[in-house]
Design a protein around this motif. Structure first.
Motif, short mmCIF file in Angstrom:
data_model
loop_
_atom_site.label_atom_id
_atom_site.label_comp_id
_atom_site.label_asym_id
_atom_site.label_seq_id
_atom_site.Cartn_x
_atom_site.Cartn_y
_atom_site.Cartn_z
N SER A 1 -1.99 -8.29 0.23
CA SER A 1 -2.95 -7.92 1.23
C SER A 1 -2.70 -6.82 1.31
O SER A 1 -1.76 -5.94 1.90
N ILE A 2 -3.94 -5.72 1.18
CA ILE A 2 -3.82 -4.14 1.31
C ILE A 2 -4.77 -3.82 2.30
O ILE A 2 -5.97 -4.39 2.35
N SER A 3 -4.44 -2.81 3.16
CA SER A 3 -5.19 -2.24 4.30
C SER A 3 -4.69 -0.71 4.43
O SER A 3 -4.02 -0.18 3.59
N SER A 4 -5.44 -0.13 5.37
CA SER A 4 -5.35 1.16 5.42
C SER A 4 -5.52 1.56 6.93
O SER A 4 -6.25 1.08 7.53
N ALA A 5 -4.83 2.91 7.41
CA ALA A 5 -5.31 3.26 8.64
C ALA A 5 -6.67 4.15 8.59
O ALA A 5 -7.07 4.63 9.71
N GLY A 6 -6.95 4.74 7.48
CA GLY A 6 -8.08 5.70 7.24
C GLY A 6 -9.43 5.04 7.98
O GLY A 6 -9.80 5.77 8.76
N THR B 1 1.94 3.24 1.68
CA THR B 1 1.58 3.78 0.51
C THR B 1 0.59 4.98 0.86
O THR B 1 0.32 4.92 2.18
N ALA B 2 0.32 5.65 0.02
CA ALA B 2 -0.56 6.91 0.45
C ALA B 2 -2.04 6.32 0.20
O ALA B 2 -2.86 6.50 -0.94
N GLY B 3 -2.48 5.55 1.30
CA GLY B 3 -3.76 5.15 1.29
C GLY B 3 -3.57 3.83 0.54
O GLY B 3 -2.87 3.37 -0.27
N ALA B 4 -4.97 2.91 0.68
CA ALA B 4 -4.99 1.81 -0.02
C ALA B 4 -5.33 2.02 -1.72
O ALA B 4 -4.70 1.15 -2.36
N THR B 5 -5.75 3.32 -1.92
CA THR B 5 -5.94 3.49 -3.17
C THR B 5 -4.46 3.49 -3.92
O THR B 5 -4.48 2.66 -5.14
N GLU B 6 -3.53 3.87 -3.65
CA GLU B 6 -2.02 3.79 -4.21
C GLU B 6 -1.79 2.62 -4.12
O GLU B 6 -1.04 2.17 -5.16
N ALA B 7 -1.84 1.72 -3.20
CA ALA B 7 -1.48 0.41 -3.16
C ALA B 7 -2.02 -0.37 -4.32
O ALA B 7 -1.27 -1.15 -4.82
N ILE B 8 -3.40 -0.21 -4.57
CA ILE B 8 -3.98 -0.92 -5.65
C ILE B 8 -3.76 -0.67 -7.07
O ILE B 8 -3.11 -1.50 -7.83
N ALA B 9 -3.34 0.72 -7.09
CA ALA B 9 -2.91 1.55 -8.58
C ALA B 9 -1.55 0.71 -8.67
O ALA B 9 -1.34 0.25 -9.82
N ALA B 10 -0.60 0.80 -7.81
CA ALA B 10 0.63 0.19 -7.91
C ALA B 10 0.72 -0.99 -8.13
O ALA B 10 1.45 -1.71 -9.10
N ALA B 11 -0.10 -1.95 -7.49
CA ALA B 11 -0.18 -3.31 -7.96
C ALA B 11 -0.36 -3.47 -9.20
O ALA B 11 -0.20 -4.43 -9.95
N LEU B 12 -1.60 -3.01 -9.80
CA LEU B 12 -2.33 -3.26 -10.95
C LEU B 12 -1.30 -2.83 -12.06
O LEU B 12 -0.95 -3.52 -13.04
N ILE B 13 -0.53 -1.66 -11.84
CA ILE B 13 0.28 -1.07 -12.99
C ILE B 13 1.70 -2.15 -12.87
O ILE B 13 2.25 -2.36 -13.83
N GLY C 1 -1.65 4.17 3.94
CA GLY C 1 -2.32 2.57 3.57
C GLY C 1 -0.91 1.55 3.43
O GLY C 1 0.17 2.30 3.55
N TRP C 2 -0.98 0.25 3.31
CA TRP C 2 0.21 -0.48 3.22
C TRP C 2 -0.35 -1.83 2.29
O TRP C 2 -1.49 -2.08 2.13
N ALA C 3 0.81 -2.71 1.65
CA ALA C 3 0.72 -3.80 1.08
C ALA C 3 1.47 -4.72 1.65
O ALA C 3 2.84 -4.46 1.93
N CYS C 4 1.11 -5.88 1.90
CA CYS C 4 2.11 -7.04 2.61
C CYS C 4 1.82 -8.07 1.71
O CYS C 4 0.85 -8.45 1.13
#
Length: 413
Positions: free
Chosen positions: A231-236, A96-108, A247-250
């Motif tokens: 589980s969400i994390s990020s390279a940043g 994902t585009a950072g963890a922020t996108e992963a969280i947004a996409a997960a909730l939506i 970022g990414w989600a597993c």
């Protein structure tokens, strides 16, 4: 057109974030910025060289919507090695585009309008925005300082779970408190998720930046949790490359599919050469990450020691980039007002933690400082803050307080 075209559910979010606001103040005043959590240094040289090589090799077009295969494989291998949790890189990992996108996409993607999501208060500001976009109601559980660490009332967490609860949104290690949720706390969260058939969305971006001999534990490794945890994390944060936004989600395929379904219509893909470089980092640069962790722990201690010279109360931080101090050490209980005053009087910018709290009373006196900065800069900023606290503390009543090492000391309030 109406005078307020912004959707009603987002109107409270209009205007710059507290991070943008305080950074702008730092730039305008030429102040030291201990507010926004970006490091002063770049990531490992091998990581940067891998990005250059990827560009030179022509990896400059769209990646697959799920991310480069080499990165998904590296993420899955890293999770297996670190936590013993195995994921299929083809179906159970999405970039994902950072963890922020992963969280947004997960909730939506995982919530229906009107669902409830349990969160821990304080919470990173993007969570509230993401929850608003998903049209769900957040139910906060307060993290309170108990004299040694930030913790929560187990009964309060149990009471927060109701018939409309869809998921628990957890951040561990936790920003802004620096808390690492321990095995007992995670076991309770897992128990409630299993009992009520809840999903756990876990933001683990600071998973490698843990201090004091503690260890990050992922809820996905607990009994009954792999099949219900994203589980969400990020390279940043891991590689000091916050501008790369990788970022990414597993998680199990149905949860990852929900994230992918949303994210493919948000960004589709991001930073192809950076994805290739992060894959290299996850396989070849983890020794550098350990050096980063040790260096950050040392900088945290340097900042605390400098603040102590001014009698400033700080709170334990066992992870992340951040340390919280008490505004009452400066003769005020208003952390927001103090942060704005410190720009002028001390040339230092911090974040008022109250901006991250649902319970404004609980967070009113707290101020967040970032220690992911150059040591000389940290020492200078600490000296300025200590001098400001000493100047404000004349004639005030001394009280016992606890600092980073948990030992009682005397500070001014």
């Amino acid at each position: 057109m109406t005078d307020a075209p912004l959707a009603a559910r987002l109107r409270d979010l209009a205007g710059p974030t507290i991070f943008s606001e305080m950074t702008a103040l730092a730039q305008a005043a030429g102040a030291v910025n201990l507010g926004q959590g970006f490091p002063d240094g770049d990531g490992p040289a091998a990581l940067l060289e891998a990005a250059h090589a990827a560009i030179d090799q022509g990896l400059n077009q769209y990646p697959p919507a799920t991310g480069l295969p080499v990165l998904r494989k590296a993420i899955a291998a890293r999770r297996a090695a670190d936590h013993g949790v195995e994921y299929d890189p083809e179906t159970e990992v999405v970039v994902t585009a950072g963890a922020t996108e992963a969280i947004a996409a997960a909730l939506i993607g995982l919530c229906e309008p009107g669902d409830e999501v349990v969160v821990f208060d304080p919470l990173y500001d993007s969570y509230g925005a993401c929850l608003a976009m998903a049209e769900v109601r957040r139910v906060p559980v307060l993290l309170e300082y108990d004299g040694t660490r930030f913790s929560f009332d187990p009964d309060a967490l149990r009471a927060a779970v109701g018939p409309r609860t869809r998921l628990i949104l957890l951040n561990t290690p936790h920003n802004p408190s620096g808390k690492v949720f321990d095995a007992r706390e995670l076991a309770l969260i897992a128990e409630l998720c299993v009992e009520h058939d809840l999903i756990a969305v876990v933001d683990e971006v600071y998973e490698y930046l843990v201090y004091d001999g503690l260890r990050h534990l992922t809820p996905a490794a607990l009994p009954g949790m792999r099949e219900r945890t994203l589980s969400i994390s990020s390279a940043g944060k891991t590689f000091s490359a916050t501008g790369w936004k990788v970022g990414w989600a597993c998680g199990p395929a149905p949860l990852v599919t929900a994230v992918r379904t949303v994210k493919q219509y948000l960004t589709f893909g991001t930073g192809t050469p950076f994805q290739a470089a992060v894959a290299h980092g996850l396989t070849a640069c983890m020794d550098w990450v350990e050096e980063l962790r040790a260096g950050l722990e040392s900088r945290r201690d340097l900042l605390v020691a400098g603040l102590r010279t001014g009698g400033i109360t700080t709170y334990p931080s066992s992870a992340t980039y951040f340390l919280q101090m008490d505004a009452r050490s400066f003769g005020t209980g208003d952390g927001d007002a103090l942060c704005r005053e410190l720009v002028r009087s001390a040339g230092v910018v911090a974040i008022p933690s109250v901006a991250l709290y649902d319970d404004k009373k609980a967070g009113r006196h707290l101020v967040r400082l970032a220690f992911c900065k150059d040591e000389e800069l940290l020492a200078g900023a600490a000296g300025r803050l200590a001098a400001q606290a000493r100047a404000a503390g004349a004639g005030q009543v001394a009280r016992p307080a606890r600092d980073l090492d948990g030992r009682a000391r005397t500070s001014k309030t």
